[in-house]
Design an enzyme around this catalytic site. Structure first.
Site, mmCIF file in Angstrom:
data_model
loop_
_atom_site.group_PDB
_atom_site.id
_atom_site.type_symbol
_atom_site.label_atom_id
_atom_site.label_comp_id
_atom_site.label_asym_id
_atom_site.label_seq_id
_atom_site.Cartn_x
_atom_site.Cartn_y
_atom_site.Cartn_z
ATOM 1 N N GLY A 12 -4.873 1.474 -4.852
ATOM 2 C CA GLY A 12 -6.127 0.826 -4.494
ATOM 3 C C GLY A 12 -6.778 1.448 -3.275
ATOM 4 C CB THR A 127 -2.012 -1.665 0.565
ATOM 5 O OG1 THR A 127 -2.179 -2.890 -0.168
ATOM 6 C CG2 THR A 127 -0.792 -1.791 1.458
ATOM 7 C CG ASP A 129 -2.247 -6.267 -1.597
ATOM 8 O OD1 ASP A 129 -3.340 -6.875 -1.594
ATOM 9 O OD2 ASP A 129 -1.825 -5.636 -2.580
ATOM 10 C CG ASP A 131 2.142 -5.263 -0.390
ATOM 11 O OD1 ASP A 131 1.711 -4.197 0.094
ATOM 12 O OD2 ASP A 131 2.114 -5.513 -1.611
ATOM 13 N NE ARG A 173 0.339 -5.559 -4.840
ATOM 14 C CZ ARG A 173 0.973 -4.406 -4.812
ATOM 15 N NH1 ARG A 173 1.128 -3.713 -5.932
ATOM 16 N NH2 ARG A 173 1.450 -3.920 -3.678
#
Length: 319
Positions: A12, A127, A129, A131, A173
């Site tokens: 992404g 990212t 996220d 994560d 996510r």
């Protein structure tokens, strides 16, 4: 051969990639290296979409979201025969060093590529996220949080005007970082993330009491990784709490936008450390960032390990 270095983006896109790409060209040249772009991630590596980069290629891109050199998720790179093709393409350009902006899956692919073909690399966690294990901060996170903040501020105006509950879904996510930080920095009334079990029944009486005492609206921030559908949370507000509700899925707007000053600065620093590490002889590493600053970690310390959210931030939610 060691004077040629390439950069690619995988997975992404995030705001912050373009500032990083810009500085990659500038810092590579400053260090006596010849920079190359690999367009469209591992797909471009397989298709030999590789070109030498110049200052002109990065002029004016620092304000733009996304990535000038493109990104992709490559299923072909998972196959050994295509990794062999990728290696041949790098050899055509005498490239033996890679800087890769990506996430967990991108780094695992690089690890295999290195073990097979010896192409040394340095990964930059990129990212929204946030994560990736081993780093407290990933490129693009600050811009994403600011996009969410702006959206929440706007939604709050409408929620107050119409006496409604708004359920806002963030990306992430299976990681609730974006939702949690946005909750703490927006003053929302409810936050649901995958890391913390919840029971909506426990909120009913309190929310009804708040409505009785004059509350006009609720903001509920939910991470896309929770078990319930966002629309079910809105239905709960209407049926159990007794207030009209709407759903807003922020979606991909969180990934784009003008990079914040912080993401531009972090892109600059990440690239500096990545290139310096390769020059100093590091073979396969990821640049991570924590309270002690920037540090190099191995793929085994980063990839395939679930990242835990900051216990201090989680405590505010649990309380």
């Amino acid at each position: 051969m060691d004077n040629n270095i390439a950069i690619l983006c995988s997975g992404g896109d995030v705001s912050g990639m373009n500032p990083a790409v810009k500085h990659f060209v500038e810092y590579s040249i400053q260090k006596g290296l010849t920079p190359y772009f690999i367009y469209d991630g591992y797909e471009g590596l397989i298709d030999n979409n590789i070109e030498q980069a110049t200052y002109a290629d990065v002029a004016g891109i620092i304000t733009k979201g996304g990535t000038k050199i493109g990104s992709a998720r490559s299923k072909r790179f998972l196959e050994k025969k295509y990794r062999k093709i990728a290696k041949k393409n790098l050899d055509k350009h005498n490239i033996n060093m890679l800087v890769v902006l990506g996430g967990d899956g991108s780094f695992r692919g690089l690890d295999i590529f290195y073990k097979e073909h010896g192409i040394k690399f340095c990964g930059i966690p990129s990212t929204i996220d946030n994560d990736i294990n081993g780093t407290e901060y990933c490129l693009g996170v600050d811009t994403a949080l600011n996009v969410i903040r702006s959206a929440l501020d706007s939604i709050r105006d409408t929620a107050s005007s119409f006496k409604r509950a708004f359920v806002i879904e963030t990306m992430g996510r299976d990681c609730g970082y974006l939702a949690l930080v946005s909750h703490l920095t927006s003053g929302s009334e409810l936050c649901l993330i995958p890391e913390v079990p919840y029971n909506l029944e426990l909120y009913v009486n309190e929310f009804k009491k708040q409505l009785h005492h004059g509350r006009r609206y609720f903001l509920a921030i939910v991470s896309e990784g929770i078990e319930q559908d966002t629309n079910e949370i809105a239905e709960w507000f209407e049926k159990e709490v007794g207030i009209e509700a709407r759903v807003t899925v922020l979606g991909h707007i969180q990934r784009g936008g003008n990079p914040t000053s912080y993401d531009r600065l972090m892109g600059y620093k990440f690239v500096n450390y990545a290139i310096d590490a390769l020059i100093m002889g590091e073979q396969e590493s990821v640049i991570c960032y924590d309270k002690n600053g920037f540090n190099l970690k191995s793929i085994d310390e980063v990839a395939g390990i679930k990242k835990d959210l900051d216990p201090e931030l989680l405590q505010y939610l649990i309380d």
